[in-house]
Design an enzyme around this catalytic site. Structure first.
Site, PDB file in Angstrom:
ATOM      1  N   TYR A   8       0.250 -48.113  -3.546  1.00  0.00           N
ATOM      2  CA  TYR A   8      -0.447 -46.855  -3.866  1.00  0.00           C
ATOM      3  C   TYR A   8       0.404 -45.645  -3.468  1.00  0.00           C
ATOM      4  O   TYR A   8       0.172 -45.032  -2.433  1.00  0.00           O
ATOM      5  CB  TYR A   8      -1.793 -46.844  -3.115  1.00  0.00           C
ATOM      6  CG  TYR A   8      -2.743 -45.723  -3.440  1.00  0.00           C
ATOM      7  CD1 TYR A   8      -3.009 -45.330  -4.748  1.00  0.00           C
ATOM      8  CD2 TYR A   8      -3.414 -45.058  -2.417  1.00  0.00           C
ATOM      9  CE1 TYR A   8      -3.911 -44.312  -5.023  1.00  0.00           C
ATOM     10  CE2 TYR A   8      -4.319 -44.041  -2.675  1.00  0.00           C
ATOM     11  CZ  TYR A   8      -4.570 -43.669  -3.985  1.00  0.00           C
ATOM     12  OH  TYR A   8      -5.462 -42.659  -4.254  1.00  0.00           O
ATOM     13  N   ARG A  13       0.318 -38.984  -7.649  1.00  0.00           N
ATOM     14  CA  ARG A  13      -0.783 -39.921  -7.450  1.00  0.00           C
ATOM     15  C   ARG A  13      -2.157 -39.254  -7.581  1.00  0.00           C
ATOM     16  O   ARG A  13      -2.360 -38.140  -7.138  1.00  0.00           O
ATOM     17  CB  ARG A  13      -0.655 -40.549  -6.047  1.00  0.00           C
ATOM     18  CG  ARG A  13      -1.620 -41.668  -5.757  1.00  0.00           C
ATOM     19  CD  ARG A  13      -1.419 -42.190  -4.356  1.00  0.00           C
ATOM     20  NE  ARG A  13      -2.038 -41.330  -3.343  1.00  0.00           N
ATOM     21  CZ  ARG A  13      -1.981 -41.566  -2.042  1.00  0.00           C
ATOM     22  NH1 ARG A  13      -1.306 -42.609  -1.585  1.00  0.00           N
ATOM     23  NH2 ARG A  13      -2.580 -40.755  -1.193  1.00  0.00           N
ATOM     24  N   ASP A  14      -3.078 -39.990  -8.213  1.00  0.00           N
ATOM     25  CA  ASP A  14      -4.472 -39.550  -8.343  1.00  0.00           C
ATOM     26  C   ASP A  14      -4.531 -38.146  -8.952  1.00  0.00           C
ATOM     27  O   ASP A  14      -5.102 -37.216  -8.380  1.00  0.00           O
ATOM     28  CB  ASP A  14      -5.169 -39.591  -6.985  1.00  0.00           C
ATOM     29  CG  ASP A  14      -6.617 -40.043  -7.114  1.00  0.00           C
ATOM     30  OD1 ASP A  14      -7.072 -40.238  -8.252  1.00  0.00           O
ATOM     31  OD2 ASP A  14      -7.288 -40.208  -6.083  1.00  0.00           O
ATOM     32  N   SER A  20      -6.988 -37.101  -2.680  1.00  0.00           N
ATOM     33  CA  SER A  20      -6.123 -38.244  -2.378  1.00  0.00           C
ATOM     34  C   SER A  20      -4.730 -38.121  -2.978  1.00  0.00           C
ATOM     35  O   SER A  20      -4.057 -39.115  -3.207  1.00  0.00           O
ATOM     36  CB  SER A  20      -6.798 -39.542  -2.860  1.00  0.00           C
ATOM     37  OG  SER A  20      -7.287 -39.397  -4.171  1.00  0.00           O
ATOM     38  N   ASP A  61      -6.541 -45.916  -9.741  1.00  0.00           N
ATOM     39  CA  ASP A  61      -6.855 -44.662 -10.453  1.00  0.00           C
ATOM     40  C   ASP A  61      -5.759 -44.174 -11.388  1.00  0.00           C
ATOM     41  O   ASP A  61      -5.980 -43.216 -12.133  1.00  0.00           O
ATOM     42  CB  ASP A  61      -7.196 -43.522  -9.480  1.00  0.00           C
ATOM     43  CG  ASP A  61      -8.479 -43.764  -8.721  1.00  0.00           C
ATOM     44  OD1 ASP A  61      -9.248 -44.645  -9.136  1.00  0.00           O
ATOM     45  OD2 ASP A  61      -8.716 -43.081  -7.710  1.00  0.00           O
ATOM     46  N   ASP A 245     -13.280 -40.690   1.754  1.00  0.00           N
ATOM     47  CA  ASP A 245     -12.775 -40.424   0.406  1.00  0.00           C
ATOM     48  C   ASP A 245     -12.154 -39.034   0.303  1.00  0.00           C
ATOM     49  O   ASP A 245     -11.379 -38.767  -0.628  1.00  0.00           O
ATOM     50  CB  ASP A 245     -13.913 -40.521  -0.617  1.00  0.00           C
ATOM     51  CG  ASP A 245     -14.468 -41.925  -0.737  1.00  0.00           C
ATOM     52  OD1 ASP A 245     -13.676 -42.882  -0.686  1.00  0.00           O
ATOM     53  OD2 ASP A 245     -15.693 -42.068  -0.896  1.00  0.00           O
TER      54      ASP A 245
END
Length: 290
Positions: A8, A13-14, A20, A61, A245
């Site tokens: 990840y 990312r995301d 995140s 994701d 989260d």
């Protein structure tokens, strides 16, 4: 013993969320770092322990964002190249190792469950897997870090679900199995994250994803958990219960508005940090009970 890791760290990312975002940005330099400092290092460790079976949960994701958010989210358009190149690279590296099984992330029922999204997803994922040849992918993970119940007989295709024909994870995987097979994907197996979906949470909309109140631990990790679904490899707790989260602090750089919604538990720490109150509620509401 089966060892499970989550990969990840893609550049950008995301891309559709703020809470995140990762360390690497969507640019050529950080893609090179992703390959050399992350994927190559993981490859080295995997090759060292050739007798140890390993499962890799790959980039939650990421590809689901390419299915639904390229047009609406500039950050996802900026990240598209790096998501595709990053996946091709890691599949080529990890997918040739006989003791490694990879599962690409497919979001959850209330992300890609609609007919048009599933059809588009089949094309995207088939292209990504082909780009990593000769590497092989075992299958796909769903509901990672989400709350959608495995089964919810109270829901059906109608206004309450925005006409989603897959309003729980079981129906979602049944549909995705058919659609991915139709898209020409050869190996279609699933691992469902049940770490936080034991109880229907308080969210007002199924797209709510941040620190939802009413959370409960779901089904225990188990191989081949459902009779008649031989393509469901396992239930597994992928997202650690108690890991936040995202922060509810509106002044924080990584604050995401979803973490300020009515059904998001507050006050909440930054994404990835320990959230004791959320953990305790998840244990209390566990289904089956702990």
């Amino acid at each position: 013993v089966l060892t499970v890791f989550v990969v990840y760290d893609l550049p950008g990312r995301d891309c559709h969320a703020l809470a995140s975002n990762g360390e690497l940005l969507a640019n050529d330099g950080d893609l090179a770092r992703y390959k050399s400092d992350y994927i190559d290092v993981i490859e080295g460790h995997l090759k060292t322990y050739k007798s140890q079976p390993v499962v890799l949960i790959v980039e939650p994701d990421s590809l689901a964002n390419l299915v639904t958010n390229l047009e609406s989210t500039p950050a996802c358009r900026d990240s598209e190249k790096y998501y595709l190149e990053g996946h091709a690279y890691l599949i080529k590296k990890f997918g040739i190792l006989p003791h490694v099984a990879m599962y690409l992330d497919i979001g959850h029922a209330f992300w890609l469950g609609w007919d048009d999204n599933r059809e588009k997803a089949g094309k995207v994922y088939a292209k990504v897997i082909s780009s990593g040849s000769p590497g092989k992918v075992r299958g796909f993970t769903d509901n990672v870090a989400n709350y959608t119940p495995w089964e919810d007989p109270t829901l059906s295709r109608g206004p309450e679900t925005e006409w989603n024909p897959c309003p729980d994870e079981k129906r979602y995987l049944e549909a995705m199995h058919k659609d991915f097979k139709s898209a020409g994907i050869e190996s279609v197996y699933f691992v469902c994250d049940t770490s936080r979906n034991g109880k229907k949470v308080d969210r007002k909309h199924p797209g709510e994803w941040c620190n939802q109140t009413g959370v409960g631990v779901g089904a225990r990790p188990q191989a081949s958990p459902v009779s008649g679904m031989d393509y469901l490899d396992a239930f597994y707790w992928i997202k650690p219960l108690g890991e936040s989260d995202g922060t509810s602090d509106e002044s924080a750089v990584r604050y995401d508005g979803y973490c300020g919604h009515e059904t998001a538990m507050k006050p909440a720490p930054e994404a990835g940090q320990w959230f004791q109150k959320h953990f305790e509620q998840g244990i209390k509401n566990a289904n089956p009970p702990l």
